[in-house]
Write an enzyme that holds these catalytic residues in place. Structure first.
Site, PDB file in Angstrom:
ATOM      1  N   HIS A 191       0.830  -1.214   0.000  1.00  0.00           N
ATOM      2  CA  HIS A 191       0.000   0.000   0.000  1.00  0.00           C
ATOM      3  C   HIS A 191       0.862   1.259   0.000  1.00  0.00           C
ATOM      4  O   HIS A 191       0.636   2.194  -0.766  1.00  0.00           O
ATOM      5  CB  HIS A 191      -0.892   0.031   1.247  1.00  0.00           C
ATOM      6  CG  HIS A 191      -2.158  -0.752   1.120  1.00  0.00           C
ATOM      7  ND1 HIS A 191      -3.034  -0.603   0.064  1.00  0.00           N
ATOM      8  CD2 HIS A 191      -2.716  -1.692   1.934  1.00  0.00           C
ATOM      9  CE1 HIS A 191      -4.062  -1.413   0.230  1.00  0.00           C
ATOM     10  NE2 HIS A 191      -3.893  -2.082   1.349  1.00  0.00           N
ATOM     11  N   GLU A 433      -6.376 -12.812 -18.018  1.00  0.00           N
ATOM     12  CA  GLU A 433      -5.742 -12.925 -16.707  1.00  0.00           C
ATOM     13  C   GLU A 433      -5.784 -14.344 -16.154  1.00  0.00           C
ATOM     14  O   GLU A 433      -5.293 -14.604 -15.050  1.00  0.00           O
ATOM     15  CB  GLU A 433      -6.396 -11.946 -15.725  1.00  0.00           C
ATOM     16  CG  GLU A 433      -7.912 -11.979 -15.726  1.00  0.00           C
ATOM     17  CD  GLU A 433      -8.532 -10.737 -15.098  1.00  0.00           C
ATOM     18  OE1 GLU A 433      -7.869 -10.068 -14.295  1.00  0.00           O
ATOM     19  OE2 GLU A 433      -9.701 -10.444 -15.413  1.00  0.00           O
ATOM     20  N   ASP A 457      -2.981 -10.555 -11.948  1.00  0.00           N
ATOM     21  CA  ASP A 457      -3.606 -11.856 -11.724  1.00  0.00           C
ATOM     22  C   ASP A 457      -2.965 -12.939 -12.584  1.00  0.00           C
ATOM     23  O   ASP A 457      -2.803 -14.077 -12.132  1.00  0.00           O
ATOM     24  CB  ASP A 457      -5.110 -11.790 -12.021  1.00  0.00           C
ATOM     25  CG  ASP A 457      -5.912 -11.291 -10.819  1.00  0.00           C
ATOM     26  OD1 ASP A 457      -5.411 -11.411  -9.692  1.00  0.00           O
ATOM     27  OD2 ASP A 457      -7.028 -10.795 -11.009  1.00  0.00           O
ATOM     28  N   CYS A 504      -2.882  -3.908 -18.913  1.00  0.00           N
ATOM     29  CA  CYS A 504      -3.277  -2.917 -17.901  1.00  0.00           C
ATOM     30  C   CYS A 504      -2.792  -3.294 -16.503  1.00  0.00           C
ATOM     31  O   CYS A 504      -3.189  -2.668 -15.527  1.00  0.00           O
ATOM     32  CB  CYS A 504      -4.785  -2.719 -17.907  1.00  0.00           C
ATOM     33  SG  CYS A 504      -5.747  -4.226 -17.635  1.00  0.00           S
TER      34      CYS A 504
END
Length: 572
Positions: A191, A433, A457, A504
């Site tokens: 984060h 993905e 992913d 992306c």
């Protein structure tokens, strides 16, 4: 005495300032027996209310500084504060065991944290452990009458030094004063690292020992480009890094000149550099950084920012704003990608051992067609105001795509029959993905107008590794030849059908990966807006013939380390 620290380069930039030790206060307490449980429950309720008020202010500041997407973590914290099961168990313990609120809070939250941390095969649940720990600390501080550190009050130039920075801490950083930070733990996908890149402040994470090697007020240089830090540098070192900072500032100014330039390689091949966005307001940052498209509009944030399912009209207005804001450039909207690590309090999902392999994304949309059709109608109506493309997430089979596309066509026909204006030029594609989809990319390319590779992913599923799990994070390897072979397979399949492929995931803006992706023939690179100009500058130096040679050699490598060495050799 001068000390050198080494960590992970998390956010580009050079900073030199006094150290601000972001240390946590003493939250220890003594467990006591109480005679008035009702009064103790009221103390807890007051602490919860005060924490809620604080978190709402932090979320507002985070939205202002970082954008709505990064601020969403605080919505998760607010949800924890209102969780009836968690809060109910704390109050039950106060009433049944006749203990003070502090003891009840710690006992119950420790149980939840331990339970979630033990789920090593479930990244979502492990992340919840950290969220609960962060929220518990805030509530405990109010029960004890202790003030938590408030980075928002910093009013002089500093470098933050911390064991780790919680989302709450990072959201309060004012980049006018906080020039950089260094932490003991963390990685590029944590984060704090992601938020530091959004704030554009220099950051080094995972140093291991910064808090034990630095004292409050020490002069610290942070090199977020190389991942180095110098504590109490010499005058010569300060001068060297002052020049390095000036050079980097000049480099950024040079990149800024490319805002309106085309993204073209050294040998004249054009590609598209696009932005990932979470809300219509993020279009401003995309345009300011020269985005040539929006390659990913994460529509699920419209659902996560709402107390109930957003209506068709609410969604229409959001999509219309984003599409109009891009002034004729394409906007690729991903349909609702809920599930996994994204939950909606008003849309209960089944309890699953591994939600990342369960009921999520297109699987929910095909099952809950009422929700899916509402979203598609809103998108179709918005298509009249610019250039829209739609993509479906988590497609695994040809039948899934065909079913989703058929629902889209039904809703389009219904709107046209009703006299509603919709575009006749909407491209409908899919996320790549899932490895199973990559293996049948040639079949899917016959039906999809385009592919967009979601590398976050795809890498996790291919390597069977959770990047958030420190025990196996070494397997999260974007440059592994197995990943590159899947990417090549996807791109080649789309090109064979005259279609295009974008990317992306974070890999699209990775400066090591970009030369490889250019060599593999990727058409669109979609990334955080702040990475676009740097990538455009890099693209101008790449010769695609040479990069194709690089990619071919990389596909034949055995390890990710060999691939990285190859890239360094070809781009030096």
């Amino acid at each position: 005495m001068t000390k050198m620290l080494k960590g992970i380069a998390a956010s580009d930039g050079i900073a030199a300032a006094k150290a601000y030790m972001l240390v946590q206060p003493d939250l220890s307490f003594t467990e006591t027996s109480i005679d008035d449980p009702e009064a103790e429950v009221k103390r807890l309720d007051d602490a919860l209310a005060a924490s809620k008020k604080e978190l709402e202010l932090i979320k507002a500041k985070a939205t202002e500084n970082l954008g709505a997407e990064e601020a969403e973590v605080f919505e998760a914290h607010l949800t924890i504060l209102a969780d009836p099961e968690l809060i109910g168990q704390i109050k039950d313990k106060i009433n049944s065991d006749k203990v003070n609120a502090e003891a009840a809070l710690k006992s119950v939250t420790d149980m939840f944290i331990s339970m979630f941390e033990s789920m090593t095969d479930n990244a979502y649940m492990q992340e919840r452990a950290g969220d609960i720990r962060d929220v518990t600390k805030r509530v405990m501080s109010h029960l004890l009458g202790v003030t938590l550190p408030n980075p928002a009050l910093i009013n002089e130039e500093v470098v933050i030094v911390a064991h780790d920075l919680t989302p709450s801490d990072t959201a309060q950083l004012d980049r006018n004063f906080v020039k950089g930070f260094i932490t003991d733990i963390g990685g590029r996908t944590s984060h704090s690292a992601i938020m530091s890149r959004t704030l554009e402040i220099a950051a080094v994470v995972g140093s291991g020992n910064a808090t034990s090697e630095v004292k409050d007020g020490d002069m610290v240089i942070i090199d977020g480009i190389e991942g180095d830090a110098i504590v109490n540098p010499s005058e010569a070192q300060l001068a060297e890094y002052k020049q390095k900072a000036a050079d980097f500032a000049a480099q950024k100014a040079e990149w800024k000149l490319l805002k309106d330039a085309k993204s073209v390689t050294a040998d004249g091949k054009e590609v598209t550099l696009a932005a990932n966005i979470g809300t219509p307001d993020d279009v401003v940052g995309a345009n300011d950084n020269g985005a040539e498209a929006v390659g990913l509009f994460r529509s699920e944030f419209l659902y996560m920012n709402s107390a109930e399912l957003p209506t068709e009209d609410e969604q229409f207005e959001a999509y219309k704003k984003a599409i109009e804001g891009m002034n004729g450039k394409q906007v690729v909207v991903r349909t609702m990608d809920i599930g996994g690590d994204k939950e909606l309090p008003y849309l209960p999902l089944p309890e699953e051992e591994n939600p990342f392999l369960g009921y999520r994304a297109i699987r929910i949309s095909l099952d809950r067609q009422d929700i899916f059709r509402t979203q598609l109608r809103a998108l179709l109506r918005a298509s009249a105001f610019g250039r829209l493309a739609i993509m479906f997430p988590m497609i695994a089979t040809v039948n899934e795509f065909k079913q989703a596309k058929a629902i889209f066509e039904e809703e389009k026909a219904n709107l046209v029959a009703a006299g509603v204006k919709v575009s006749d030029d909407i491209e409908v594609g899919m996320m790549m993905e899932i490895p199973a989809a990559a293996m049948i990319a040639d079949k899917l390319a016959k039906y999809a107008d385009f592919f967009s590779i979601g590398t976050n992913d795809l890498i996790g599923y291919t390597m069977a590794a959770d990047r958030g799990n420190e025990r196996v994070s070494y397997l999260y390897q974007p440059y592994n030849p197995s990943i590159l072979r899947l990417v090549k397979r996807i791109i080649d399949a789309s090109h064979a059908e005259g279609k295009w492929t974008g990317m992306c995931g974070e890999m699209a803006g990775d400066q090591v990966a970009v030369p490889l992706l250019a060599g593999l023939g990727l058409d669109e690179f979609s990334m955080s807006a702040t990475s676009i100009l740097k990538t455009r500058s890099l693209m101008k130096t790449l010769d695609t013939t040479k990069m194709q040679e690089l990619a071919d050699k990389a596909l034949d490598c055995e390890t990710a380390e060999e691939v990285i060495a190859l890239v360094e050799e070809y781009t030096k």
